[in-house]
Design a protein around this motif. Sequence first.
Motif, PDB file in Angstrom:
ATOM      1  N   ARG A  50       0.837  -0.976   0.030  1.00  0.00           N
ATOM      2  CA  ARG A  50       0.155  -0.019  -0.025  1.00  0.00           C
ATOM      3  C   ARG A  50       0.892   1.265   0.018  1.00  0.00           C
ATOM      4  O   ARG A  50       0.655   2.156  -0.786  1.00  0.00           O
ATOM      5  CB  ARG A  50      -0.982   0.032   1.133  1.00  0.00           C
ATOM      6  N   ARG A  51       1.897   1.126   0.775  1.00  0.00           N
ATOM      7  CA  ARG A  51       2.900   2.444   0.939  1.00  0.00           C
ATOM      8  C   ARG A  51       3.548   2.473  -0.442  1.00  0.00           C
ATOM      9  O   ARG A  51       3.912   3.654  -0.854  1.00  0.00           O
ATOM     10  CB  ARG A  51       3.969   2.150   2.315  1.00  0.00           C
ATOM     11  N   ARG A  52       3.719   1.621  -1.285  1.00  0.00           N
ATOM     12  CA  ARG A  52       4.446   1.657  -2.787  1.00  0.00           C
ATOM     13  C   ARG A  52       3.458   2.001  -3.602  1.00  0.00           C
ATOM     14  O   ARG A  52       3.663   2.336  -4.867  1.00  0.00           O
ATOM     15  CB  ARG A  52       4.999   0.463  -2.859  1.00  0.00           C
ATOM     16  N   GLY A  53       2.209   1.878  -3.396  1.00  0.00           N
ATOM     17  CA  GLY A  53       1.159   2.512  -4.379  1.00  0.00           C
ATOM     18  C   GLY A  53       0.593   1.312  -5.152  1.00  0.00           C
ATOM     19  O   GLY A  53      -0.020   1.538  -6.183  1.00  0.00           O
ATOM     20  N   LEU A  54       0.800   0.210  -4.964  1.00  0.00           N
ATOM     21  CA  LEU A  54       0.366  -0.732  -5.765  1.00  0.00           C
ATOM     22  C   LEU A  54      -0.822  -1.480  -5.425  1.00  0.00           C
ATOM     23  O   LEU A  54      -1.609  -2.289  -6.163  1.00  0.00           O
ATOM     24  CB  LEU A  54       1.604  -2.037  -5.479  1.00  0.00           C
ATOM     25  N   VAL A  55      -1.312  -1.386  -4.225  1.00  0.00           N
ATOM     26  CA  VAL A  55      -2.733  -1.797  -3.760  1.00  0.00           C
ATOM     27  C   VAL A  55      -3.257  -0.544  -3.022  1.00  0.00           C
ATOM     28  O   VAL A  55      -2.580   0.178  -2.348  1.00  0.00           O
ATOM     29  CB  VAL A  55      -2.763  -2.976  -2.687  1.00  0.00           C
ATOM     30  N   GLU A  56      -4.826  -0.632  -3.029  1.00  0.00           N
ATOM     31  CA  GLU A  56      -5.462   0.377  -2.264  1.00  0.00           C
ATOM     32  C   GLU A  56      -6.281  -0.262  -1.080  1.00  0.00           C
ATOM     33  O   GLU A  56      -6.968  -1.398  -1.631  1.00  0.00           O
ATOM     34  CB  GLU A  56      -6.524   1.008  -3.102  1.00  0.00           C
ATOM     35  N   SER A  57      -6.752   0.281  -0.088  1.00  0.00           N
ATOM     36  CA  SER A  57      -7.663  -0.525   0.953  1.00  0.00           C
ATOM     37  C   SER A  57      -8.757   0.200   0.787  1.00  0.00           C
ATOM     38  O   SER A  57      -9.028   1.328   0.517  1.00  0.00           O
ATOM     39  CB  SER A  57      -6.823  -0.260   2.310  1.00  0.00           C
ATOM     40  N   VAL A  58      -9.879  -0.676   1.054  1.00  0.00           N
ATOM     41  CA  VAL A  58     -11.397  -0.026   1.161  1.00  0.00           C
ATOM     42  C   VAL A  58     -11.768  -0.665   2.520  1.00  0.00           C
ATOM     43  O   VAL A  58     -11.767  -1.506   2.764  1.00  0.00           O
ATOM     44  CB  VAL A  58     -12.288  -0.707   0.069  1.00  0.00           C
ATOM     45  N   ARG A  59     -12.112   0.487   3.311  1.00  0.00           N
ATOM     46  CA  ARG A  59     -12.739   0.385   4.478  1.00  0.00           C
ATOM     47  C   ARG A  59     -14.182   0.097   4.578  1.00  0.00           C
ATOM     48  O   ARG A  59     -14.676   0.661   3.548  1.00  0.00           O
ATOM     49  CB  ARG A  59     -12.300   1.696   5.314  1.00  0.00           C
ATOM     50  N   GLY A  60     -14.637  -0.333   5.624  1.00  0.00           N
ATOM     51  CA  GLY A  60     -15.888  -0.666   6.011  1.00  0.00           C
ATOM     52  C   GLY A  60     -16.383  -2.073   5.533  1.00  0.00           C
ATOM     53  O   GLY A  60     -15.767  -3.240   5.199  1.00  0.00           O
ATOM     54  N   PRO A  61     -17.778  -2.218   5.557  1.00  0.00           N
ATOM     55  CA  PRO A  61     -18.280  -3.504   5.193  1.00  0.00           C
ATOM     56  C   PRO A  61     -17.979  -3.603   3.715  1.00  0.00           C
ATOM     57  O   PRO A  61     -18.349  -2.831   2.955  1.00  0.00           O
ATOM     58  CB  PRO A  61     -19.772  -3.527   5.364  1.00  0.00           C
ATOM     59  N   GLY A  62     -17.610  -4.772   3.396  1.00  0.00           N
ATOM     60  CA  GLY A  62     -17.508  -5.201   2.192  1.00  0.00           C
ATOM     61  C   GLY A  62     -15.940  -4.692   1.699  1.00  0.00           C
ATOM     62  O   GLY A  62     -15.650  -4.682   0.643  1.00  0.00           O
ATOM     63  N   GLY A  63     -15.177  -4.292   2.605  1.00  0.00           N
ATOM     64  CA  GLY A  63     -13.822  -3.590   2.458  1.00  0.00           C
ATOM     65  C   GLY A  63     -12.913  -4.772   2.147  1.00  0.00           C
ATOM     66  O   GLY A  63     -13.141  -6.041   2.361  1.00  0.00           O
TER      67      GLY A  63
END
Length: 150
Positions: A50-63
């Motif tokens: 995530r820090r290197r910008g290869l993935v994004e995190s999605v918070r909450g239900p269904g995250g």
Amino acid sequence: MRLTTKGRYAVTAMLDLALHFDEGPITLADISRRQSISLSYLEQLFSRLRRRGLVESVRGPGGGYRLSRAADEISVVSVITAVDEEVDATRCGGLGNCQDSQPCLTHELWCDLSEQIHDFLGGINLAQLVERTHAGMAPESSAERPISVS
């Protein structure tokens, strides 16, 4: 070459994300279950990814996590280096102090090999690995197809 479990697991987890991109954000628990990788280990890897910008995190239900860009824009070498792995076949880490603070006789050979490996992994992206995986999952290979006799 010093490619440890960290680099291998990172590539495996990223390929899992690419394979399941159409399912929305993927939880690390799902990747852990499918790939038999410890959840706590995945959390460490994904923090770096995530820090290197290869993935994004999605918070909450269904995250969960998803690739930050198209799979064909993410090379294998970028995944490996994102988790602080090096593609290096030298004993000295490329510093040239292999033998008594001097380059060993084969230093340049190992440097060249490291460059070849880096270029090879840089030329393969996640989309290509997805294609290979899907090709391997084909229901019948040509060798398994029945031969029709006319």
